[in-house]
Design a protein around this motif. Sequence first.
Motif, PDB file in Angstrom:
ATOM      1  N   TRP A 134       0.836  -1.090  -0.084  1.00 25.85           N
ATOM      2  CA  TRP A 134      -0.018   0.056  -0.108  1.00 25.85           C
ATOM      3  C   TRP A 134       0.858   1.210   0.164  1.00 25.85           C
ATOM      4  O   TRP A 134       0.527   2.177  -0.653  1.00 25.85           O
ATOM      5  N   GLY A 135       2.034   1.270   0.823  1.00 25.24           N
ATOM      6  CA  GLY A 135       2.906   2.347   0.750  1.00 25.24           C
ATOM      7  C   GLY A 135       3.683   2.504  -0.311  1.00 25.24           C
ATOM      8  O   GLY A 135       3.610   3.732  -0.894  1.00 25.24           O
ATOM      9  N   VAL A 136       4.096   1.656  -0.999  1.00 28.15           N
ATOM     10  CA  VAL A 136       4.935   1.737  -2.095  1.00 28.15           C
ATOM     11  C   VAL A 136       3.969   1.964  -3.431  1.00 28.15           C
ATOM     12  O   VAL A 136       4.270   2.704  -4.189  1.00 28.15           O
ATOM     13  N   ALA A 137       2.883   1.579  -3.408  1.00 28.44           N
ATOM     14  CA  ALA A 137       2.018   1.665  -4.545  1.00 28.44           C
ATOM     15  C   ALA A 137       1.425   3.002  -4.689  1.00 28.44           C
ATOM     16  O   ALA A 137       0.877   3.449  -5.991  1.00 28.44           O
ATOM     17  N   ARG A 140       4.569   4.435  -6.813  1.00 28.09           N
ATOM     18  CA  ARG A 140       4.857   3.725  -8.097  1.00 28.09           C
ATOM     19  C   ARG A 140       3.776   2.757  -8.372  1.00 28.09           C
ATOM     20  O   ARG A 140       3.424   2.199  -7.665  1.00 28.09           O
ATOM     21  N   THR A 141       3.851   2.392  -9.757  1.00 25.78           N
ATOM     22  CA  THR A 141       3.060   1.464  -9.996  1.00 25.78           C
ATOM     23  C   THR A 141       4.138   0.069 -10.017  1.00 25.78           C
ATOM     24  O   THR A 141       5.215  -0.020 -10.335  1.00 25.78           O
ATOM     25  N   ILE A 142       3.371  -1.211  -9.372  1.00 23.38           N
ATOM     26  CA  ILE A 142       3.991  -2.432  -9.001  1.00 23.38           C
ATOM     27  C   ILE A 142       3.713  -3.367 -10.008  1.00 23.38           C
ATOM     28  O   ILE A 142       2.456  -3.622 -10.136  1.00 23.38           O
ATOM     29  N   VAL A 219       4.925 -13.123   1.309  1.00 22.97           N
ATOM     30  CA  VAL A 219       5.398 -12.023   0.423  1.00 22.97           C
ATOM     31  C   VAL A 219       5.299 -12.337  -1.112  1.00 22.97           C
ATOM     32  O   VAL A 219       4.571 -11.448  -1.922  1.00 22.97           O
ATOM     33  N   GLY A 220       5.440 -13.480  -1.421  1.00 16.57           N
ATOM     34  CA  GLY A 220       5.090 -13.990  -2.649  1.00 16.57           C
ATOM     35  C   GLY A 220       3.700 -13.878  -3.144  1.00 16.57           C
ATOM     36  O   GLY A 220       3.381 -13.369  -4.420  1.00 16.57           O
ATOM     37  N   THR A 221       2.829 -14.134  -2.221  1.00 15.19           N
ATOM     38  CA  THR A 221       1.179 -14.184  -2.430  1.00 15.19           C
ATOM     39  C   THR A 221       0.945 -12.521  -2.818  1.00 15.19           C
ATOM     40  O   THR A 221       0.257 -12.197  -3.702  1.00 15.19           O
ATOM     41  N   VAL A 222       1.385 -11.739  -2.008  1.00 15.85           N
ATOM     42  CA  VAL A 222       0.790 -10.429  -1.853  1.00 15.85           C
ATOM     43  C   VAL A 222       1.527  -9.818  -3.224  1.00 15.85           C
ATOM     44  O   VAL A 222       1.021  -9.057  -4.152  1.00 15.85           O
ATOM     45  N   TRP A 223       2.910 -10.077  -3.521  1.00 15.45           N
ATOM     46  CA  TRP A 223       3.542  -9.284  -4.756  1.00 15.45           C
ATOM     47  C   TRP A 223       2.998  -9.982  -6.016  1.00 15.45           C
ATOM     48  O   TRP A 223       3.226  -9.343  -6.994  1.00 15.45           O
ATOM     49  N   PHE A 224       2.421 -11.280  -5.922  1.00 21.72           N
ATOM     50  CA  PHE A 224       1.919 -11.746  -7.061  1.00 21.72           C
ATOM     51  C   PHE A 224       0.282 -11.391  -7.658  1.00 21.72           C
ATOM     52  O   PHE A 224      -0.237 -11.075  -8.601  1.00 21.72           O
ATOM     53  N   THR A 225      -0.412 -11.317  -6.460  1.00 23.61           N
ATOM     54  CA  THR A 225      -1.977 -11.085  -6.624  1.00 23.61           C
ATOM     55  C   THR A 225      -2.366  -9.740  -6.430  1.00 23.61           C
ATOM     56  O   THR A 225      -3.049  -9.425  -7.333  1.00 23.61           O
ATOM     57  N   PHE A 226      -1.953  -8.916  -5.482  1.00 22.42           N
ATOM     58  CA  PHE A 226      -2.051  -7.781  -5.191  1.00 22.42           C
ATOM     59  C   PHE A 226      -1.980  -6.854  -6.429  1.00 22.42           C
ATOM     60  O   PHE A 226      -3.066  -5.748  -6.900  1.00 22.42           O
ATOM     61  N   PRO A 227      -1.018  -6.590  -7.397  1.00 18.84           N
ATOM     62  CA  PRO A 227      -0.751  -5.794  -8.612  1.00 18.84           C
ATOM     63  C   PRO A 227      -1.894  -6.199  -9.463  1.00 18.84           C
ATOM     64  O   PRO A 227      -2.655  -5.373 -10.216  1.00 18.84           O
TER      65      PRO A 227
END
Length: 274
Positions: A134-137, A140-142, A219-227
């Motif tokens: 949430w903070g990074v997005a 910038r676009t992730i 971390v992998g689940t969030v990084w893959f699904t959230f974008p």
Amino acid sequence: MDATTQPGLRPLTMTRSILRHWLVIFLVVYGMFNALPFVAPMFMKLGWAEAGNAIYTVYSFFCHQMAQRSFFLFGKHVMYRPDQLPITLTGSTGTDTLLLRDFRGSDLLGWKVAWSDRMISLYGGVWLAALVYWGVARLRTIKPLSIWVFGLMLLPIVLDGSTHMISDTTVGLLTGFRYDNAWLAALTGHVLPKSFYGGDALGSFNSSMRLITGLLAAVGTVWFTFPLIDQLARGTVHDIDVKLARIADKQRRRSGQLEDAHEHFHTSHPTRPN
């Protein structure tokens, strides 16, 4: 009346609002979901056993809750070995699992969190990773992880969980190859303390692997699904905005036509003086 405030369009505008703030909503709701397992031992400590036991029961559907793999609050130790618990184990995996699952704590030992160390790492890790996302997005676009990297980040928890399950079910909770980890001791030449190789206590190999693999999978689940979710939400919000703009444009045209017709009527039928 503004198109966005019409009663018939409220479901559409509400959906738009939810999609725009989906991540904040997730952080709040999922944060509460992560907090309740820690509330259960607090309730038990306060003597609110009925409320505490209700939380334990609900979260038992998400976790085995075995006491030797759980953190304890308000007691002498953060984690306990099975021989430190007031439980007489039978050697039967099924029976012992239920005994360790049913023991929720005591005033002397403290009260266990409503799910195990692995679940804290996995579920809590998803919330922490989502907070970072949430903070990074916002800046910038992730881009989402590739499916292959995501699979590699899930592989450790699959291997760790499956070997634990095989060891527990085929040999026993206290005698399996994942309990003493003699294979690891031999592989490393016994250079580390015995407490690291055996058991499930905090700081042991087993506990460390559960925490590390759970966090890695989170971390992998969030990084893959959230974008991907973010892209879908933004696209749907855009489609809703286009639809609302069209509705508003139709309303303006209709309003203009009514005004023109009203003006034409008065021009064609001038009011006669008395």
